[in-house]
Scaffold this motif. Structure first.
Motif, PDB file in Angstrom:
ATOM      1  N   GLU A  46      -9.671   6.692  -4.435  1.00 13.93           N
ATOM      2  CA  GLU A  46     -10.728   7.224  -3.574  1.00 13.93           C
ATOM      3  C   GLU A  46     -11.912   6.260  -3.586  1.00 13.93           C
ATOM      4  OE1 GLU A  46     -11.727  11.048  -5.042  1.00 13.93           O
ATOM      5  OE2 GLU A  46      -9.765  11.936  -4.610  1.00 13.93           O
TER       6      GLU A  46
ATOM      7  N   GLU B  28     -13.169   5.574   8.643  1.00 11.05           N
ATOM      8  CA  GLU B  28     -12.284   6.210   7.677  1.00 11.05           C
ATOM      9  C   GLU B  28     -10.809   6.026   8.013  1.00 11.05           C
ATOM     10  OE1 GLU B  28     -15.307   9.793   6.241  1.00 11.05           O
ATOM     11  OE2 GLU B  28     -13.828  10.155   7.827  1.00 11.05           O
ATOM     12  N   LYS B  29     -10.442   6.131   9.286  1.00 11.27           N
ATOM     13  CA  LYS B  29      -9.022   6.033   9.638  1.00 11.27           C
ATOM     14  C   LYS B  29      -8.428   4.671   9.309  1.00 11.27           C
ATOM     15  CE  LYS B  29      -8.926   9.657  13.166  1.00 11.27           C
ATOM     16  NZ  LYS B  29      -8.690   9.973  14.606  1.00 11.27           N
TER      17      LYS B  29
ATOM     18  N   ASN C 106      -8.383   4.244   5.455  1.00 13.60           N
ATOM     19  CA  ASN C 106      -7.310   4.982   4.801  1.00 13.60           C
ATOM     20  C   ASN C 106      -5.969   4.273   4.950  1.00 13.60           C
ATOM     21  OD1 ASN C 106      -9.072   7.013   3.996  1.00 13.60           O
ATOM     22  ND2 ASN C 106      -8.678   8.285   5.784  1.00 13.60           N
TER      23      ASN C 106
ATOM     24  N   ARG D 239     -15.658   8.441   3.494  1.00 17.19           N
ATOM     25  CA  ARG D 239     -14.829   8.734   2.327  1.00 17.19           C
ATOM     26  C   ARG D 239     -13.384   8.347   2.631  1.00 17.19           C
ATOM     27  NH1 ARG D 239     -18.980  12.240   2.428  1.00 17.19           N
ATOM     28  NH2 ARG D 239     -20.012  12.727   0.435  1.00 17.19           N
ATOM     29  N   LEU D 240     -12.897   7.386   1.858  1.00 21.65           N
ATOM     30  CA  LEU D 240     -11.543   6.867   2.041  1.00 21.65           C
ATOM     31  C   LEU D 240     -10.682   7.326   0.872  1.00 21.65           C
ATOM     32  CD1 LEU D 240     -12.513   3.177   2.952  1.00 21.65           C
ATOM     33  CD2 LEU D 240     -12.529   5.194   4.429  1.00 21.65           C
ATOM     34  N   SER D 241      -9.411   7.595   1.151  1.00 14.84           N
ATOM     35  CA  SER D 241      -8.520   8.040   0.081  1.00 14.84           C
ATOM     36  C   SER D 241      -7.082   7.671   0.423  1.00 14.84           C
ATOM     37  CB  SER D 241      -8.642   9.558  -0.135  1.00 14.84           C
ATOM     38  OG  SER D 241      -8.233  10.256   1.025  1.00 14.84           O
ATOM     39  N   ALA D 242      -6.284   7.515  -0.630  1.00 11.41           N
ATOM     40  CA  ALA D 242      -4.857   7.234  -0.477  1.00 11.41           C
ATOM     41  C   ALA D 242      -4.148   7.718  -1.730  1.00 11.41           C
ATOM     42  CB  ALA D 242      -4.615   5.742  -0.252  1.00 11.41           C
TER      43      ALA D 242
ATOM     44  N   GLN E  42      -3.780   2.904   1.876  1.00 15.28           N
ATOM     45  CA  GLN E  42      -2.428   3.423   1.717  1.00 15.28           C
ATOM     46  C   GLN E  42      -1.411   2.291   1.681  1.00 15.28           C
ATOM     47  OE1 GLN E  42      -1.702   6.872   1.308  1.00 15.28           O
ATOM     48  NE2 GLN E  42       0.169   5.882   0.576  1.00 15.28           N
TER      49      GLN E  42
END
Length: 264
Positions: free
Chosen positions: A205, A224-225, A228, A76-79, A232
């Motif tokens: 997301e 993920e890191k 993200n 799960r990726l998010s920014a 971003q």
């Protein structure tokens, strides 16, 4: 090679559980030896079946299909990016809000100039289907298609991504089942006399199913890191550009309104 590796296991079992061998009958010795061989053969066959299943799962992954044994392992990726854009002298938040509610603002909000196609989606008021320009990806041509909804009110304007999919070859379209994405762009304006401004709040997301090597061998944080950070960086570059573009389009719209008023 697996059959040979399994025989020592059978010999060890025989050493731990020795069976007395009568000296009077050689046929008994032959029978016990054959049973031991059959045990070793069954162990080797079972091992071979397990390896074959693993190889088949990896082959399916290599063919672009996610193996069912690894289903549910999702990254799960998010920014998120917030941007405050000061309004020039003589420009109020109310006038900018009036522009964002006008049908002409849709093209500005969705940046239709950078799209391959743009049309009403027909799935509800303010919904649009936007086709991005084709891009090259691993030797394939990919055409991302977005379904977006624009919902302006007297106090704010929200742009939401309802769905995202790839169009192209059959192998690429199969990847649509392996990811999902969500985007929200919330725009508000302030009437603060000291500093009238636009506030832009964008959230992105993405959920990905991780099944290909070497990523399937690593913890999800290894995917993920960096994901993200990539997302971003994308928002950090695009959101300020969006604010500048909205102000330029607003000034163009005001000039057009003035010209039409004078002509009438």
């Amino acid at each position: 090679m697996r059959l040979t590796a399994a025989k020592p296991a059978a010999i060890t079992l025989a050493e731990r559980q020795p069976i007395p061998i009568p000296t009077c009958s050689c046929s008994c010795t032959v029978a016990k030896k054959s049973r031991s061989d059959r045990l070793a053969w069954r162990v080797a066959v079972a091992s071979g079946d397990a390896d074959a299943e693993a190889d088949g799962a990896e082959a399916s992954a290599g063919a672009g299909q996610a193996p069912t044994a690894r289903a549910g392992r999702r990254a799960r990726l998010s920014a998120r990016r917030r941007e405050r854009v000061p309004l020039p002298d003589g420009v109020s938040g109310v006038s900018v809000g009036e522009f964002l509610r006008h049908p002409d603002a849709v093209e500005s909000l969705l940046n239709t100039g950078a799209l391959e196609s743009f049309a009403p989606a027909g799935t509800g008021p303010g919904t649009f289907t936007c086709g991005l320009r084709r891009i090259g990806l691993l030797g394939f041509e990919v055409a991302p298609v977005l379904d977006l909804r624009v919902a302006p009110t007297s106090t704010d304007c929200t742009i939401e991504m309802l769905s995202c999919r790839f169009e192209g070859s059959e192998a690429l379209e199969q990847q649509n089942e392996l990811f999902s994405a969500f985007m929200s762009n919330h725009i508000t304006w302030s009437e603060d006399a000291e500093e009238p401004c636009l506030d832009i709040d964008v959230t992105l997301e993405v959920t990905l199913e991780v099944y290909t090597k070497p990523f399937s061998m690593l913890p999800l944080s290894a995917v993920e890191k960096p994901g993200n950070l990539l997302m971003q960086g994308l928002l950090d570059r695009l959101v300020p550009m969006l604010g500048e573009q909205l102000l330029r389009d607003y000034h163009s719209w005001v000039q057009l309104q003035q010209q039409q008023h004078e002509a009438s």
